[in-house]
Design a protein around this motif. Structure first.
Motif, PDB file in Angstrom:
ATOM      1  N   GLN A 132       0.860  -1.189   0.000  1.00 28.66           N
ATOM      2  CA  GLN A 132       0.000   0.000   0.000  1.00 28.66           C
ATOM      3  C   GLN A 132       0.893   1.236   0.000  1.00 28.66           C
ATOM      4  OE1 GLN A 132      -2.790  -0.201   3.243  1.00 28.66           O
ATOM      5  NE2 GLN A 132      -3.561  -2.213   2.632  1.00 28.66           N
ATOM      6  N   LYS A 133       1.008   1.853  -1.146  1.00 25.15           N
ATOM      7  CA  LYS A 133       1.931   2.978  -1.329  1.00 25.15           C
ATOM      8  C   LYS A 133       1.151   4.278  -1.490  1.00 25.15           C
ATOM      9  CE  LYS A 133       5.635   0.216  -3.430  1.00 25.15           C
ATOM     10  NZ  LYS A 133       5.051  -1.070  -3.087  1.00 25.15           N
ATOM     11  N   THR A 134       1.614   5.305  -0.807  1.00 25.67           N
ATOM     12  CA  THR A 134       1.039   6.643  -0.930  1.00 25.67           C
ATOM     13  C   THR A 134       2.020   7.522  -1.689  1.00 25.67           C
ATOM     14  OG1 THR A 134      -0.126   6.391   1.188  1.00 25.67           O
ATOM     15  CG2 THR A 134       0.130   8.624   0.328  1.00 25.67           C
ATOM     16  N   LEU A 135       1.542   8.174  -2.734  1.00 25.84           N
ATOM     17  CA  LEU A 135       2.388   9.051  -3.543  1.00 25.84           C
ATOM     18  C   LEU A 135       2.146  10.497  -3.125  1.00 25.84           C
ATOM     19  CD1 LEU A 135       2.026   7.391  -7.070  1.00 25.84           C
ATOM     20  CD2 LEU A 135       3.775   6.998  -5.317  1.00 25.84           C
ATOM     21  N   ILE A 136       3.230  11.170  -2.747  1.00 21.97           N
ATOM     22  CA  ILE A 136       3.156  12.535  -2.250  1.00 21.97           C
ATOM     23  C   ILE A 136       3.809  13.476  -3.263  1.00 21.97           C
ATOM     24  CG2 ILE A 136       3.704  14.084  -0.336  1.00 21.97           C
ATOM     25  CD1 ILE A 136       1.929  11.727   0.434  1.00 21.97           C
ATOM     26  N   PRO A 137       3.089  14.482  -3.772  1.00 23.57           N
ATOM     27  CA  PRO A 137       3.759  15.479  -4.631  1.00 23.57           C
ATOM     28  C   PRO A 137       4.694  16.335  -3.793  1.00 23.57           C
ATOM     29  CG  PRO A 137       1.468  16.095  -4.237  1.00 23.57           C
ATOM     30  CD  PRO A 137       1.656  14.741  -3.619  1.00 23.57           C
ATOM     31  N   TRP A 138       5.896  16.565  -4.295  1.00 20.58           N
ATOM     32  CA  TRP A 138       6.913  17.292  -3.528  1.00 20.58           C
ATOM     33  C   TRP A 138       7.672  18.215  -4.457  1.00 20.58           C
ATOM     34  CZ3 TRP A 138       7.017  17.104   1.624  1.00 20.58           C
ATOM     35  CH2 TRP A 138       8.095  17.690   2.301  1.00 20.58           C
ATOM     36  N   ASP A 139       7.830  19.446  -4.059  1.00 22.94           N
ATOM     37  CA  ASP A 139       8.514  20.442  -4.880  1.00 22.94           C
ATOM     38  C   ASP A 139       9.979  20.517  -4.473  1.00 22.94           C
ATOM     39  OD1 ASP A 139       9.383  22.553  -6.346  1.00 22.94           O
ATOM     40  OD2 ASP A 139       8.015  24.035  -5.510  1.00 22.94           O
ATOM     41  N   PRO A 140      10.916  20.076  -5.333  1.00 24.16           N
ATOM     42  CA  PRO A 140      12.336  20.121  -4.964  1.00 24.16           C
ATOM     43  C   PRO A 140      12.836  21.525  -4.659  1.00 24.16           C
ATOM     44  CG  PRO A 140      12.016  18.743  -6.908  1.00 24.16           C
ATOM     45  CD  PRO A 140      10.719  19.459  -6.657  1.00 24.16           C
ATOM     46  N   THR A 141      12.145  22.548  -5.178  1.00 23.55           N
ATOM     47  CA  THR A 141      12.555  23.925  -4.887  1.00 23.55           C
ATOM     48  C   THR A 141      12.069  24.386  -3.521  1.00 23.55           C
ATOM     49  OG1 THR A 141      10.576  24.877  -5.917  1.00 23.55           O
ATOM     50  CG2 THR A 141      12.464  24.437  -7.352  1.00 23.55           C
ATOM     51  N   LEU A 142      11.271  23.540  -2.851  1.00 19.43           N
ATOM     52  CA  LEU A 142      10.741  23.814  -1.508  1.00 19.43           C
ATOM     53  C   LEU A 142       9.811  25.025  -1.471  1.00 19.43           C
ATOM     54  CD1 LEU A 142      13.923  23.133   0.673  1.00 19.43           C
ATOM     55  CD2 LEU A 142      12.090  21.558   0.037  1.00 19.43           C
ATOM     56  N   HIS A 143       9.197  25.356  -2.597  1.00 23.16           N
ATOM     57  CA  HIS A 143       8.258  26.477  -2.627  1.00 23.16           C
ATOM     58  C   HIS A 143       6.874  26.070  -2.146  1.00 23.16           C
ATOM     59  CE1 HIS A 143      10.872  28.622  -5.884  1.00 23.16           C
ATOM     60  NE2 HIS A 143      11.283  28.863  -4.659  1.00 23.16           N
ATOM     61  N   TYR A 178      15.535  15.188 -21.837  1.00 17.72           N
ATOM     62  CA  TYR A 178      15.714  16.326 -20.945  1.00 17.72           C
ATOM     63  C   TYR A 178      14.836  16.158 -19.704  1.00 17.72           C
ATOM     64  CZ  TYR A 178      18.138  18.592 -24.800  1.00 17.72           C
ATOM     65  OH  TYR A 178      19.034  18.895 -25.795  1.00 17.72           O
ATOM     66  N   PRO A 179      15.361  16.501 -18.517  1.00 14.73           N
ATOM     67  CA  PRO A 179      14.561  16.382 -17.289  1.00 14.73           C
ATOM     68  C   PRO A 179      13.407  17.365 -17.287  1.00 14.73           C
ATOM     69  CG  PRO A 179      16.637  17.502 -16.845  1.00 14.73           C
ATOM     70  CD  PRO A 179      16.721  17.006 -18.252  1.00 14.73           C
ATOM     71  N   VAL A 180      12.315  16.948 -16.649  1.00 10.82           N
ATOM     72  CA  VAL A 180      11.115  17.791 -16.605  1.00 10.82           C
ATOM     73  C   VAL A 180      10.789  18.195 -15.167  1.00 10.82           C
ATOM     74  CG1 VAL A 180      10.100  16.951 -18.740  1.00 10.82           C
ATOM     75  CG2 VAL A 180       9.688  15.704 -16.621  1.00 10.82           C
ATOM     76  N   CYS A 181      11.813  18.295 -14.326  1.00 11.63           N
ATOM     77  CA  CYS A 181      11.612  18.650 -12.915  1.00 11.63           C
ATOM     78  C   CYS A 181      12.205  20.003 -12.555  1.00 11.63           C
ATOM     79  CB  CYS A 181      12.222  17.590 -12.001  1.00 11.63           C
ATOM     80  SG  CYS A 181      11.491  15.962 -12.185  1.00 11.63           S
ATOM     81  N   ALA A 182      12.840  20.672 -13.502  1.00  8.88           N
ATOM     82  CA  ALA A 182      13.501  21.928 -13.176  1.00  8.88           C
ATOM     83  C   ALA A 182      12.512  23.001 -12.768  1.00  8.88           C
ATOM     84  CB  ALA A 182      14.326  22.403 -14.370  1.00  8.88           C
ATOM     85  N   SER A 183      11.301  22.958 -13.295  1.00  4.61           N
ATOM     86  CA  SER A 183      10.257  23.900 -12.922  1.00  4.61           C
ATOM     87  C   SER A 183       8.989  23.115 -12.617  1.00  4.61           C
ATOM     88  CB  SER A 183      10.008  24.914 -14.043  1.00  4.61           C
ATOM     89  OG  SER A 183       9.634  24.250 -15.235  1.00  4.61           O
ATOM     90  N   GLN A 184       8.013  23.805 -12.023  1.00  3.42           N
ATOM     91  CA  GLN A 184       6.778  23.114 -11.654  1.00  3.42           C
ATOM     92  C   GLN A 184       6.048  22.575 -12.874  1.00  3.42           C
ATOM     93  OE1 GLN A 184       4.283  25.226  -8.918  1.00  3.42           O
ATOM     94  NE2 GLN A 184       5.990  26.011  -7.734  1.00  3.42           N
ATOM     95  N   VAL A 185       6.123  23.299 -13.982  1.00  2.00           N
ATOM     96  CA  VAL A 185       5.467  22.872 -15.222  1.00  2.00           C
ATOM     97  C   VAL A 185       6.461  23.044 -16.365  1.00  2.00           C
ATOM     98  CG1 VAL A 185       3.602  23.309 -16.853  1.00  2.00           C
ATOM     99  CG2 VAL A 185       3.170  23.498 -14.401  1.00  2.00           C
ATOM    100  N   THR A 186       6.593  22.009 -17.207  1.00  7.41           N
ATOM    101  CA  THR A 186       7.412  22.088 -18.406  1.00  7.41           C
ATOM    102  C   THR A 186       6.495  22.068 -19.613  1.00  7.41           C
ATOM    103  OG1 THR A 186       9.259  20.952 -17.325  1.00  7.41           O
ATOM    104  CG2 THR A 186       9.269  21.012 -19.727  1.00  7.41           C
ATOM    105  N   THR A 187       6.678  23.004 -20.529  1.00  6.79           N
ATOM    106  CA  THR A 187       5.827  23.097 -21.710  1.00  6.79           C
ATOM    107  C   THR A 187       6.605  22.693 -22.956  1.00  6.79           C
ATOM    108  OG1 THR A 187       6.400  25.409 -22.111  1.00  6.79           O
ATOM    109  CG2 THR A 187       4.529  24.977 -20.643  1.00  6.79           C
ATOM    110  N   ALA A 188       5.873  22.581 -24.066  1.00  5.80           N
ATOM    111  CA  ALA A 188       6.495  22.181 -25.333  1.00  5.80           C
ATOM    112  C   ALA A 188       7.542  23.200 -25.768  1.00  5.80           C
ATOM    113  CB  ALA A 188       5.422  22.021 -26.407  1.00  5.80           C
ATOM    114  N   SER A 189       7.252  24.481 -25.629  1.00  3.39           N
ATOM    115  CA  SER A 189       8.222  25.495 -26.053  1.00  3.39           C
ATOM    116  C   SER A 189       9.480  25.451 -25.197  1.00  3.39           C
ATOM    117  CB  SER A 189       7.589  26.887 -25.987  1.00  3.39           C
ATOM    118  OG  SER A 189       7.224  27.224 -24.658  1.00  3.39           O
ATOM    119  N   GLN A 190       9.324  25.144 -23.908  1.00  3.92           N
ATOM    120  CA  GLN A 190      10.497  25.032 -23.040  1.00  3.92           C
ATOM    121  C   GLN A 190      11.364  23.842 -23.442  1.00  3.92           C
ATOM    122  OE1 GLN A 190       8.444  24.878 -19.277  1.00  3.92           O
ATOM    123  NE2 GLN A 190       8.861  27.021 -18.819  1.00  3.92           N
TER     124      GLN A 190
END
Length: 276
Positions: A132-143, A178-190
């Protein structure tokens, strides 16, 4: 073992010592429901109590049951008997035996903090229910972590998931993952910008965005990167394992080859790129 002012948690080991009635003394582990078996008294709920309040509870139960006239009870706690395992993208993975409150953020700090490859998901499970696993969203930038911080019980298992990647290929300067964790949201243009832009031979109006669904299936969507980069179309969000493919424009390719041939003078060759 020691006296604690902090709440007793499931998974910790407690020692109940009745100095003037040793038959009632015991050492037991607090169950996942927060209970402890006590000789002659049965199941007693300890979770949330500290040493003093747990001692007072046992004393009262012994007196109310007419088992001991003037009991002297001491409850001590061994929080180190069952540690919290921290694995994955942390600087110092291992088993930690925290004292006091077991907050997720505190445990991550004990493990040296998040590593550079940490993603935005933390998985939590326990010894009693490993499936039984719980997934927690976590912001590496600590914001935005305060709302997701939580108390961990002894015996918990914390796994910091690695940062996911998205892929871009075709007519871009630097195709790759490319990693998609550098910002909260990564878009196609980024993602196109991370790949240093599209080449002049790119058919940006027929760019393909391939979404990977949780079940492993894929959904293909055609997007117009030209309009997106000019703010004339919505910039889609890129998720882990998504793929962007920028196709070749045959007409542009022919023109580049033609102008490249015309511009070749002696040993000088004109190389034409876009997005640089």
């Amino acid at each position: 073992m020691g006296v604690t002012d902090e709440p007793i948690f499931s998974g910790e080991t407690v020692a109940i010592t009745v100095s003037n009635a040793p038959d009632f003394s015991t050492v037991a582990r607090v169950s996942m429901s927060g209970d402890v078996p006590v000789p002659y008294l049965g199941i007693v709920h300890f979770a949330g109590l500290n040493s003093a309040s747990a001692s007072a509870l046992i004393e009262k139960m012994l007196m109310d049951s007419n088992l001991v006239v003037h009991p002297h009870v001491l409850v001590t706690v061994d929080g180190a008997s069952t540690g919290i395992t921290v694995l994955g993208e942390v600087k110092s993975p291992g088993i930690y035996a925290p004292t006091g409150k077991h907050m997720l953020s505190d445990i991550l700090a004990m493990a040296g903090g998040l590593a550079t490859g940490a993603g935005r998901i933390i998985e939590i499970s326990s010894d009693s229910a490993p499936d039984q696993k719980t997934l927690i969203p976590w912001d590496p930038t600590l914001h935005n972590t305060a709302v997701f911080d939580r108390v961990l019980q002894a015996g918990s298992r914390v796994v910091v998931k690695p940062c996911g990647v998205a892929y871009i290929g075709g007519n871009v300067l630097r195709p790759g993952a490319y990693p998609v964790c550098a910002s909260q949201v990564t878009t196609a243009s980024q993602l196109v910008a991370l790949a240093s832009g599209a080449l002049i031979t790119a058919n940006r109006g027929h760019t393909m965005l391939i979404h990977t669904l949780p079940d492993g299936s894929r959904v293909v969507q055609q997007i117009d990167m030209g309009k997106i980069l000019n703010a004339k179309a919505a910039d889609p969000v890129i998720r882990e394992d998504d793929i962007i493919y920028v196709p070749l424009s045959g007409a542009k390719y022919a023109l580049v080859n033609m102008f490249g041939y015309v511009a070749q003078i002696g040993n000088t060759t004109l190389n034409v790129y876009a997005g640089r």
